[in-house]
Design a protein around this motif. Structure first.
Motif, PDB file in Angstrom:
ATOM      1  N   ALA A  63       0.780  -1.364  -0.106  1.00  0.00           N
ATOM      2  CA  ALA A  63       0.071  -0.104   0.140  1.00  0.00           C
ATOM      3  C   ALA A  63       0.787   1.290   0.035  1.00  0.00           C
ATOM      4  O   ALA A  63       0.512   2.306  -0.707  1.00  0.00           O
ATOM      5  CB  ALA A  63      -0.887  -0.131   1.114  1.00  0.00           C
ATOM      6  N   PHE A 105      -2.895  -0.078  -5.503  1.00  0.00           N
ATOM      7  CA  PHE A 105      -3.238  -1.030  -4.218  1.00  0.00           C
ATOM      8  C   PHE A 105      -4.280  -1.025  -3.942  1.00  0.00           C
ATOM      9  O   PHE A 105      -5.197   0.135  -4.012  1.00  0.00           O
ATOM     10  CB  PHE A 105      -2.081  -0.717  -3.104  1.00  0.00           C
ATOM     11  N   LEU A 143       3.556   0.757  -3.683  1.00  0.00           N
ATOM     12  CA  LEU A 143       2.963   0.777  -5.055  1.00  0.00           C
ATOM     13  C   LEU A 143       2.705   1.959  -5.664  1.00  0.00           C
ATOM     14  O   LEU A 143       3.205   2.415  -6.766  1.00  0.00           O
ATOM     15  CB  LEU A 143       1.876  -0.272  -5.104  1.00  0.00           C
ATOM     16  N   PRO A 144       1.939   2.929  -5.068  1.00  0.00           N
ATOM     17  CA  PRO A 144       1.423   4.076  -5.767  1.00  0.00           C
ATOM     18  C   PRO A 144       2.809   5.036  -6.088  1.00  0.00           C
ATOM     19  O   PRO A 144       2.609   5.916  -7.002  1.00  0.00           O
ATOM     20  CB  PRO A 144       0.540   4.890  -4.635  1.00  0.00           C
TER      21      PRO A 144
END
Ligand SMILES: Cc1ncc(C[n+]2csc(CCOP(=O)(O)OP(=O)(O)O)c2C)c(N)n1
Ligand code: SF4
Ligand code: SF4
Ligand code: SF4
Ligand SMILES: [Mg+2]
Lengths: 372, 68, 272
Positions: free
Chosen positions: A41, A51, A44-45
């Motif tokens: 979480a 996510f 990833l971004p």
């Protein structure tokens, strides 16, 4: 030398996945795996991925299959109860030949069992959890650094063979901290871009038994189903087609067994006593082996890193030369059962413990002394 | 009749499953059942191009084309 | 003349559905509505679960995915998250979306992720032989309700409204043009859209309930249908057992993937 990081096993799993090119994670929290979702979480971004925390594990695995079909390297992470919920969709991934990685940080089961205790009770579930005949790829590292590199291998194998890969860990491994050297040169397998269209595109046309399936939304419209299908991707449940594809799916794994299998051997050459053990439990077996060796006992450890397909050929050769083979595992004898296929009952000694603790080196030594 | 529209009723018997929906809903009875209850043209002149038949046909078996 | 062939995998026809099955009427309405959107076929992603209705995806010349019973929405969620530029449409049944997949349905609605769900409600489990579903009306018969059905049924529209869907509509196969219109409105919505289309399964529902033919069943559906406007002036008792049609909600709320991406952008700019 690469950078050294002090990481928790679950963290190493997430970081390794990112290094392998993870772009999508769909998951549902469960002890002792939740840190993997939490790390994804966070990470990833920041690297172009996405996510999502889904409403349950069935939705989680379904979401990663969808994302993978749309071209994103995808993963979910769970533990026993969640892994049970994922079984139907895991079979979908195998049937439709879709690459993704499912991490199962094993805890005590069945049922809610022991959320914060380790076990190796899902070895056979990894093999046969979903219904129907099917080949399986499952890896199981023993340490935090190995977790980092093996999760990368898991992604590479998933992509290369278009097959879900089950990544087994255990509660000890997920929660422990160790140093990891992050190497600079790590090879990452990228999915082939399928572009050409000669006539109507056939998503399940094969190259060396592996389907040449494109990603959705890249100009080739095609159909995917969990029914038995032919090259066009459309259902074909004729006996002939089912047999042909079952044979091929098994062949895809069997013909590449050397590339898939990985194991570690340590201790004496041509040992009298062979210890077979996987995951963190193998570390205890290796300590016992060292002690036995120092006492002049000829012992060695065979540790499968690829649990499925099980490295049977090598192990059976080693076992043939040993007097006794002790299979040491935190379960009721799941690897031992597999070994029974090629090691005689007189030779094979399961060493099992179900008290949510690793079997100690002392206990292993005691067992060895008992058979000497 | 000047300005009256004409329609071509196209029936694909390979797709027709003889469900009867098209001719049940045809307001002018331009179409009706054949001996096997499949769709058939009774009187194309009666067709007013309302597309009831086409919209109800679940099998892509009947289409109406305006020809004039 | 409308060119259905443009959107069909003609080599897969005739389809597997029974003669007169409403699924075909819905499929056609959906095709006409999609056509109005003017989308490139490559940009359309059709996802379905398992059931008679879920076979719809196989006939459409789009990207298509036939998934597991109940799971079309989470598969579609993953696709949308990975490639938001795809126009994702879910084809599902009453059992698929509100029994085994009920949890996914409400959560996708809550998130307001941009999926258009076309729910074929035939009030029965068609594919498996006519067992009762969450929408089988009380007192009717099903293969697993041989003495009459006792369960209260779901109002799918209310369910979607309660869960937070931003577009909610109901139509029926008795009114294909209106159905097409509301599907089109649903496709236009940037968020979670639910279009329930009440359909006829005369084979496995109708025949057990004194409605043998597709025509009889469609007329039964028509006879129970009232528009939302009309229903508003009806007493609660009168509304009992009626199929209320129309658009129940059409509003704008931040879409899920866009909101996610905006948050990420904010983080990248040091705003978080
Ligand atoms: C996990 C699972 N459980 C049960 C089934 C069997 N099954 C297939 S379709 C279906 C019901 C479908 O009903 P609905 O979604 O209403 O679709 P319909 O056939 O009525 O269009 C069931 C129970 C299945 N395929 N998978
Ligand atoms: S278009 Fe209308 S009038 Fe013409 S055949 Fe069809 S239903 Fe009848
Ligand atoms: S509605 Fe279609 S399938 Fe039914 S009878 Fe008419 S043409 Fe044939
Ligand atoms: S069983 Fe019912 S829903 Fe399924 S194809 Fe036949 S009529 Fe349609
Ligand atoms: Mg149904």
């Amino acid at each position: 030398m690469g950078e050294i990081k002090f990481l928790q096993g679950n963290e190493a799993c997430a970081l390794g996945a990112m290094r392998a090119g993870l772009r999508f994670f769909g998951g549902y929290p469960i002890t002792p795996s939740s840190e993997i979702a939490e790390q994804c979480a966070r990470l990833l971004p920041c690297s172009g991925g996405r996510f999502i925390q889904m409403e349950d594990e069935i939705a989680s695995i379904a979401s990663i299959i969808g994302a993978s079909l749309a071209g994103s390297k995808s993963m979910t992470a769970t533990s026993g109860p969640g892994f049970s919920l994922m079984q139907e969709a895991l079979g979908y991934g195998i049937m439709a030949e879709i690459p993704f990685v499912v991490v199962n940080v094993m805890r005590g089961g069945p049922s809610t069992g022991h959320p914060t205790g380790p076990s190796q009770g899902d070895i056979m579930q990894a093999r046969w959890g979903t219904h129907g005949d099917h080949p399986v790829i499952a890896l199981y590292p023993e340490s935090v650094p190995e977790t980092y590199y093996e999760i990368i291998r898991a992604f590479n194998l998933a992509e290369r063979f278009r097959q879900p890969v089950i990544f087994l860990m255990d509660e000890i491994l997920g929660k422990m901290n160790e140093s990891v050297e992050i190497k600079d040169d790590i090879s990452v397998f990228e999915r082939e871009k399928i572009q050409s269209r000669d006539g109507r595109y056939r998503p399940y046309a094969m190259k060396d038994d592996i389907p040449l399936t494109a990603n959705y939304g890249e100009g080739l419209r095609f159909h995917v189903t969990g029914l038995f299908h032919d090259e066009t991707g459309f259902p074909d449940v004729s006996g002939e087609n089912i047999q042909k594809n079952m044979d091929r799916m098994y062949r895809k794994i069997e013909n590449n067994i050397e590339e898939l299998q990985k194991w570690e051997e340590s201790g004496a050459d041509n040992p009298e006593i062979l210890l077979v053990s996987a995951g963190t439990q193998a570390r205890s077996a290796k300590m016992a082996c060292q002690e036995l060796n120092s006492r002049g006992i000829s012992a060695a450890v065979f540790r499968p890193v690829t649990v499925w397909p099980f490295p049977e050929k090598r192990l059976s050769a080693l076992a043939a030369r040993s007097k006794k083979v002790l299979v040491v595992e935190m379960n009721k004898g799941q690897l031992a059962d597999e070994c029974r296929k090629f090691i005689s009952d007189e030779k094979l000694i399961p060493v099992n413990q179900l008290n949510s603790e690793m079997i100690s080196p002392d206990e292993i030594i005691r067992q060895v002394e008992g058979v000497l | 009749m000047a300005g009256k529209k004409e329609f071509l009723i196209k029936i694909n018997l390979d797709f027709c499953k003889a469900c009867g929906l098209c001719y049940s809903y045809c307001p002018t009875k331009a179409i009706g059942p054949d001996k096997e209850f499949r769709a058939s043209v009774v009187d194309a002149d009666k067709c007013i191009g309302c597309l009831q038949c086409e919209n109800y046909c679940p099998d892509f078996a009947i289409e109406i084309e305006e020809i004039k | 003349m409308f060119d259905y062939a443009e959107y069909l995998r003609l080599d897969k026809l005739p389809h597997i559905w029974c003669y007169g099955c409403g699924n075909g009427i819905i499929l056609k309405g959906a095709i006409r509505a999609i056509d109005k959107m003017g989308w490139e076929k490559d940009s359309v992603m059709a996802v379905s679960g398992i059931g008679c209705s879920s076979r719809a995806t196989g006939y459409l010349d789009f990207n298509s995915l036939h998934t597991l019973h109940g799971r079309a929405i989470p598969f579609a969620t993953g696709i949308k998250m990975a490639k938001p530029e795809l126009n994702v449409i879910v084809f599902t049944g009453d059992g698929d979306a509100t029994a085994i997949g009920g949890n996914h349905f409400i959560h996708a609605a809550r998130r307001n992720i941009n999926l258009t769900v076309i729910l074929f409600n035939n009030n029965i489990y068609g594919m498996t032989g006519g067992q009762y579903s969450p929408t089988t009306p009380k007192g009717y018969f099903a293969s697993t309700a041989p003495y009459g059905h006792i369960d209260p049924s779901f109002d799918i529209v209310e369910l979607a409204l309660g869960a937070g869907a931003t577009f909610v509509a109901r139509s029926t196969v008795a009114n294909p043009r209106e159905m097409e219109k509301v599907i089109h409105e649903g496709l236009k919505n940037k968020g979670f859209s639910l279009i329930e289309v009440v359909s006829n399964c005369h084979e496995r529902f109708g025949k057990r309930n004194k409605m043998k033919s597709p025509y009889e069943m469609i007329e039964w559906i028509r006879s129970r249908s009232v528009s939302k406007v009309k229903a508003e002036s009806m007493e609660a008792e009168e509304r009992e057992g009626k199929i209320i049609t129309g658009i129940f909600r059409q509003e704008t709320r931040p879409e899920y993937v866009e909101t996610y991406d905006e948050l990420v952008l904010k983080k990248a700019r040091g705003g978080i």
